[in-house]
Design a protein around this motif. Sequence first.
Motif, PDB file in Angstrom:
ATOM      1  N   THR A  84      -1.866  -0.455   8.031  1.00  0.00           N
ATOM      2  CA  THR A  84      -1.175  -0.378   6.756  1.00  0.00           C
ATOM      3  C   THR A  84      -0.200   0.787   6.780  1.00  0.00           C
ATOM      4  OG1 THR A  84      -3.120  -1.276   5.642  1.00  0.00           O
ATOM      5  CG2 THR A  84      -1.515  -0.166   4.269  1.00  0.00           C
ATOM      6  N   MET A  85       1.000   0.539   6.290  1.00  0.00           N
ATOM      7  CA  MET A  85       2.014   1.582   6.247  1.00  0.00           C
ATOM      8  C   MET A  85       1.797   2.457   5.016  1.00  0.00           C
ATOM      9  SD  MET A  85       5.420  -0.585   7.309  1.00  0.00           S
ATOM     10  CE  MET A  85       6.493   0.828   7.508  1.00  0.00           C
ATOM     11  N   LEU A  99      -2.548  -8.240   7.512  1.00  0.00           N
ATOM     12  CA  LEU A  99      -3.615  -9.247   7.451  1.00  0.00           C
ATOM     13  C   LEU A  99      -3.487 -10.256   8.587  1.00  0.00           C
ATOM     14  CD1 LEU A  99      -3.749 -10.053   3.622  1.00  0.00           C
ATOM     15  CD2 LEU A  99      -5.535  -8.956   4.982  1.00  0.00           C
ATOM     16  N   ILE A 100      -2.285 -10.702   8.844  1.00  0.00           N
ATOM     17  CA  ILE A 100      -2.065 -11.695   9.898  1.00  0.00           C
ATOM     18  C   ILE A 100      -2.319 -11.089  11.275  1.00  0.00           C
ATOM     19  CG2 ILE A 100      -0.273 -13.083  11.021  1.00  0.00           C
ATOM     20  CD1 ILE A 100       0.618 -13.831   8.206  1.00  0.00           C
ATOM     21  N   GLU A 101      -1.879  -9.848  11.469  1.00  0.00           N
ATOM     22  CA  GLU A 101      -2.103  -9.190  12.758  1.00  0.00           C
ATOM     23  C   GLU A 101      -3.586  -8.962  13.040  1.00  0.00           C
ATOM     24  OE1 GLU A 101       0.288  -5.662  12.512  1.00  0.00           O
ATOM     25  OE2 GLU A 101       2.031  -6.681  13.362  1.00  0.00           O
ATOM     26  N   ALA A 103       4.936  -7.182   1.718  1.00  0.00           N
ATOM     27  CA  ALA A 103       5.158  -7.896   2.976  1.00  0.00           C
ATOM     28  C   ALA A 103       4.449  -7.193   4.136  1.00  0.00           C
ATOM     29  CB  ALA A 103       6.657  -7.998   3.257  1.00  0.00           C
ATOM     30  N   ALA A 104       4.449  -5.864   4.140  1.00  0.00           N
ATOM     31  CA  ALA A 104       3.762  -5.116   5.201  1.00  0.00           C
ATOM     32  C   ALA A 104       2.257  -5.365   5.140  1.00  0.00           C
ATOM     33  CB  ALA A 104       4.075  -3.623   5.084  1.00  0.00           C
ATOM     34  N   ASP A 105       1.700  -5.453   3.928  1.00  0.00           N
ATOM     35  CA  ASP A 105       0.264  -5.752   3.789  1.00  0.00           C
ATOM     36  C   ASP A 105      -0.051  -7.158   4.299  1.00  0.00           C
ATOM     37  OD1 ASP A 105      -0.271  -3.261   2.734  1.00  0.00           O
ATOM     38  OD2 ASP A 105      -0.328  -3.952   0.650  1.00  0.00           O
ATOM     39  N   ARG A 107       8.494  -1.933  -3.345  1.00  0.00           N
ATOM     40  CA  ARG A 107       7.271  -2.665  -3.735  1.00  0.00           C
ATOM     41  C   ARG A 107       7.140  -3.959  -2.939  1.00  0.00           C
ATOM     42  NH1 ARG A 107       7.673  -1.569  -8.753  1.00  0.00           N
ATOM     43  NH2 ARG A 107       9.189  -3.217  -9.221  1.00  0.00           N
ATOM     44  N   TYR A 108       8.245  -4.718  -2.808  1.00  0.00           N
ATOM     45  CA  TYR A 108       8.201  -5.968  -2.057  1.00  0.00           C
ATOM     46  C   TYR A 108       7.928  -5.707  -0.578  1.00  0.00           C
ATOM     47  CZ  TYR A 108       9.327 -10.323   0.136  1.00  0.00           C
ATOM     48  OH  TYR A 108       9.249 -11.442   0.901  1.00  0.00           O
TER      49      TYR A 108
END
Length: 70
Positions: free
Chosen positions: A2-3, A44-46, A38-40, A33-34
């Motif tokens: 997470t960034m 999850l996918i990674e 998208a980073a979250d 915010r967007y």
Amino acid sequence: MTMTPAQIESYVDAAAAALELPLSPAHRPGVLRYFALAADFAALIEAVPLSMSAESAVHFSPVEPVEKEA
């Protein structure tokens, strides 16, 4: 991974500068915010383990959501 908010701000600033994309101060909070969202999603996918034999989809066809009856 997470960034952090600081990493997100740095990335958005660097990407906007690299693309010569002006980022209005009024739009900045929404962009941050967007991008955080998208980073979250990416994290999850990674986190999903894939085998060495996993292949990507050849074609993606989105479908319209179906309304559920009440």
